[in-house]
Design an enzyme around this catalytic site. Structure first.
Site, PDB file in Angstrom:
ATOM      1  N   CYS A   1       2.283   3.047  -8.965  1.00 51.26           N
ATOM      2  CA  CYS A   1       2.466   1.775  -8.250  1.00 51.26           C
ATOM      3  C   CYS A   1       1.263   0.860  -8.441  1.00 51.26           C
ATOM      4  CB  CYS A   1       2.680   2.056  -6.763  1.00 51.26           C
ATOM      5  SG  CYS A   1       2.840   0.562  -5.771  1.00 51.26           S
TER       6      CYS A   1
ATOM      7  N   THR B   1       0.850  -1.189   0.000  1.00 52.78           N
ATOM      8  CA  THR B   1       0.000   0.000   0.000  1.00 52.78           C
ATOM      9  C   THR B   1       0.881   1.232   0.000  1.00 52.78           C
ATOM     10  OG1 THR B   1      -1.954   0.924   1.053  1.00 52.78           O
ATOM     11  CG2 THR B   1      -0.161   0.318   2.516  1.00 52.78           C
TER      12      THR B   1
ATOM     13  N   THR C   1      -1.017   0.149  -5.324  1.00 58.41           N
ATOM     14  CA  THR C   1      -1.663   1.317  -4.720  1.00 58.41           C
ATOM     15  C   THR C   1      -2.815   1.728  -5.615  1.00 58.41           C
ATOM     16  OG1 THR C   1       0.450   2.051  -3.792  1.00 58.41           O
ATOM     17  CG2 THR C   1      -1.294   3.708  -3.969  1.00 58.41           C
TER      18      THR C   1
ATOM     19  N   GLY D   1      -0.518   6.309  -6.758  1.00 55.84           N
ATOM     20  CA  GLY D   1      -1.507   5.364  -7.279  1.00 55.84           C
ATOM     21  C   GLY D   1      -1.463   5.226  -8.785  1.00 55.84           C
TER      22      GLY D   1
END
Length: 174
Positions: free
Chosen positions: A160, A2, A163, A157
């Site tokens: 990745c 995360t 994410t 986000g």
């Protein structure tokens, strides 16, 4: 994994996290809340890493906060001391970012407590992307801590694969 990012600016500290829970290469959940308030809403905390390990860290840290009347740094150091005696804690695969009106800290599953050099910290699989974006925004804009945290998490986000764009954001004004 995360991404969790924390930004401090102008009497405001923010911790933001995405909502993706992955098991290997599979997304298991997209709306997990990995950021929360602790100790009478005076402490913010977010986690990255293994969920069970993160909840263990949360639980242990929260008990230290209660024991030390919400004193963030002392609670973190006391938690780190437990690593010397508790074999179960020694290899937790999780990290916490915690913050209050005075300090922001990283607490690792290895028992390390780190206070960041700048007014930001980021952890998790997208942490480096979020940190780079947040640092650029801190140094080159007048955006609020909330805006910087949100934008840096969006950028992480976008880059990745572990994410996503679901965000949980908590802020503390002091």
């Amino acid at each position: 994994m995360t991404t969790i990012v924390s930004v401090r600016r102008n009497n405001q500290v923010v911790i933001a996290g995405d909502g993706q829970v992955s098991l290997g290469n599979t997304v298991m959940k997209g709306n997990a809340k990995k950021v929360r308030r602790l100790y009478h809403n005076k402490v913010l905390a977010g986690f990255a890493g293994g969920t069970a390990d993160a909840f263990t860290l949360f639980e242990r840290f929260e008990s230290k906060l209660e024991m030390h009347q919400g004193h963030l740094l002392r609670s973190a150091v006391e938690l780190a001391k437990d690593w010397r005696t508790d074999r179960m804690l020694r290899k937790l695969e999780a990290m916490l970012v915690v913050a209050d009106a005075e300090a922001s800290l990283i607490i690792t599953g290895n028992g390390d407590v780190v206070q960041p050099e700048h007014d930001l910290v980021a952890i998790g699989s997208g942490g480096n992307y979020a940190q780079a974006a947040a640092l650029a925004l801190l140094q080159n804009t007048e955006l609020s801590a909330l805006e910087i945290a949100e934008k840096s998490l969006t950028i992480a986000g976008d880059i990745c694969v572990f994410t996503n764009q679901f965000k949980t954001i908590e802020e503390l004004n002091y």
